[in-house]
Design an enzyme around this catalytic site. Sequence first.
Site, short mmCIF file in Angstrom:
data_model
loop_
_atom_site.label_atom_id
_atom_site.label_comp_id
_atom_site.label_asym_id
_atom_site.label_seq_id
_atom_site.Cartn_x
_atom_site.Cartn_y
_atom_site.Cartn_z
CG ASP A 13 -1.78 -1.23 1.30
OD1 ASP A 13 -2.25 -1.69 0.25
OD2 ASP A 13 -1.95 -1.76 2.42
N GLY A 15 1.52 3.05 -2.56
CA GLY A 15 1.16 3.96 -3.66
C GLY A 15 1.88 3.56 -4.94
CE LYS A 16 3.21 -2.34 -4.46
NZ LYS A 16 2.82 -2.11 -3.07
N GLY A 17 0.75 1.84 -7.45
CA GLY A 17 -0.08 1.95 -8.65
C GLY A 17 0.15 3.27 -9.36
N GLY A 40 -4.21 -4.17 -4.60
CA GLY A 40 -5.18 -3.18 -5.07
C GLY A 40 -4.42 -1.93 -5.45
CG HIS A 41 -1.21 -2.04 -7.69
ND1 HIS A 41 -0.33 -2.74 -8.46
CD2 HIS A 41 -0.90 -2.34 -6.41
CE1 HIS A 41 0.47 -3.45 -7.68
NE2 HIS A 41 0.13 -3.22 -6.43
CB THR A 42 -5.48 3.34 -5.93
OG1 THR A 42 -6.01 2.34 -5.06
CG2 THR A 42 -6.54 4.40 -6.18
CB THR A 130 -6.64 -10.06 1.00
OG1 THR A 130 -6.12 -11.14 0.21
CG2 THR A 130 -5.53 -9.05 1.27
NE ARG A 144 5.88 -31.22 -5.77
CZ ARG A 144 6.67 -32.06 -5.13
NH1 ARG A 144 7.66 -32.64 -5.78
NH2 ARG A 144 6.49 -32.33 -3.86
CD GLN A 225 0.80 -8.67 -2.55
OE1 GLN A 225 1.57 -9.36 -3.19
NE2 GLN A 225 -0.41 -8.41 -2.99
CG LEU A 333 6.35 15.08 1.75
CD1 LEU A 333 7.09 14.38 2.89
CD2 LEU A 333 7.34 15.78 0.83
CG ASP A 334 -0.24 14.69 0.10
OD1 ASP A 334 0.50 13.75 -0.22
OD2 ASP A 334 -1.49 14.61 0.08
N GLY A 419 0.07 13.88 -3.79
CA GLY A 419 -1.37 13.79 -4.02
C GLY A 419 -1.65 12.64 -4.97
P1 IMP Z 1 -2.71 -12.68 1.68
O1 IMP Z 1 -1.73 -12.15 0.69
O2 IMP Z 1 -4.14 -12.38 1.32
O3 IMP Z 1 -2.48 -14.11 2.01
O4 IMP Z 1 -2.47 -11.86 3.06
C1 IMP Z 1 -1.28 -12.03 3.82
C2 IMP Z 1 -0.87 -10.73 4.46
O5 IMP Z 1 -0.46 -9.81 3.45
C3 IMP Z 1 -2.00 -10.01 5.22
O6 IMP Z 1 -1.42 -9.32 6.31
C4 IMP Z 1 -2.52 -9.02 4.21
O7 IMP Z 1 -3.15 -7.92 4.83
C5 IMP Z 1 -1.24 -8.63 3.52
N1 IMP Z 1 -1.45 -8.16 2.14
C6 IMP Z 1 -1.71 -8.91 1.05
N2 IMP Z 1 -1.82 -8.15 -0.03
C7 IMP Z 1 -1.61 -6.89 0.36
C8 IMP Z 1 -1.55 -5.64 -0.34
O8 IMP Z 1 -1.71 -5.54 -1.56
N3 IMP Z 1 -1.30 -4.55 0.43
C9 IMP Z 1 -1.06 -4.63 1.75
N4 IMP Z 1 -1.10 -5.77 2.44
C10 IMP Z 1 -1.36 -6.89 1.74
#
Ligand code: IMP
Length: 432
Positions: A13, A15-17, A40-42, A130, A144, A225, A333-334, A419
């Site tokens: 999270d 802000g890579k998106g 979830g890349h915003t 998630t 496998r 991630q 930073l904002d 921003g």
């Molecule tokens: P999983 O990837 O759904 O198995 O979750 C494992 C851990 O990684 C949990 O703590 C999630 O909240 C975290 N996590 C998975 N994907 C993201 C992401 O895109 N952003 C932030 N945390 C993530």
Amino acid sequence: MATLSVFGAQWGDEGKGKIIDLLAAQADVVVRYQGGANAGHTVVVGEDKFVLHLIPSGILHGNKLNVIGNGVAVDPVVLLEEMDGLVARGIDVGRDSLRLSASAHIILDMHKVIDNLSERFLGAGRIGTTGRGIGPCYADKAARTGLRVMDLLDPDRFRVRLRATLAEKNAWIEKVHGHAPLGVDELYDRYASVGQRLAPFVDDTGALVRRAWKEGKEILFEGAQGAMLDIDHGTYPYVTSSCTGVGGIGAGAGFPPQAIDRALGIAKAYCTRVGEGPFPTEDHGPEGQRIRDMGHEYGATTGRPRRCGWFDAVAMRYALELNGASGVVMTKLDILSDFDEIRVATSYDIPTVGLEKVSEYPASLARLDEVVPRYESRPGWMADITGVRQYEGLPQAARDYVEWVEELIAVPIVMLSVGPERDQVIPRGKND
Ligand code: IMP
């Protein structure tokens, strides 16, 4: 650019998106190589906000090839929904703009069911996943017994493999968890048609990316991630199930690691984490809540409130070293503009073993639980910086903060984000 790896340098999270979307303007090919719809890349483009879970953020540029590599855990239903959603909003999603690896493992309903049942089973020891089936899918891959995109394309093979794997999964679901078994026919019907729709996009993506590289194309590898969630190097077991950093590219994209020219770490000006696990600089008080409110720190995938705290220079040094980062983009930073004092953890004390001023990230989870961050602080700038586009235009205190962090992490901060919009960035004119 040649070949550039962009990875999350914290707990996801970061802000890579937005940054990948920006850098994609100079790329020919954008490649996802790990993770799945847990990401979830915003990306905000004018009035439009896009949240991408599986499709690389380069898709919004129209003229890029976006690749979902073999290392991604692909939920085919989510992928189709995402494709349809983009098309409905006027984005071109065709074979010229999207390819899917035939070798990528697929997430089926049973993986999601097991993900959620296992979390309940773990109780207080839960990971806080998630719920997208990521862990169970990668577990099948390693065991496998997984199913891949190529299986989905061959209906007969898919039915046979699905029946075999579901027999074992159902025994587990029923006997261990007391949950109703999943029906093979329902699952087959649900996924077989999805496979037919995805078929035109399926390819040998490793060969495709290597060929593009040989032709001199610019290739951007999009990490999902963050480094601290890496299965090998993160805060295990509170991690995701893939190699989130540069190290994941070789296996997850089928690309020679020594051909990756540069790595760019993305980090917020503070820290957040979703799910369970150690987070040394977490602020449980009103300041943490303020960061959450100001930064809208709620998960893009799950909507969960993120845990918030201060920038952790110890963890960051570790993440940057691990990934050989030559530059950092500091995002959001904002969000700190409203704080009169800004703190950074510069080292850790571990009182239980009498250690003070530890500057290296402890590998042991037990030690991490016992860490007490040592903070230093700098005055805040208390001014709106969302309209600033040049480094010199930032208040002195903001520049002091950036340069202080840069000194602490010993890697150049090459860009700042102030921003969500594409143009809300400040280049720093450093060689990244
Ligand atoms: P999983 O990837 O759904 O198995 O979750 C494992 C851990 O990684 C949990 O703590 C999630 O909240 C975290 N996590 C998975 N994907 C993201 C992401 O895109 N952003 C932030 N945390 C993530």
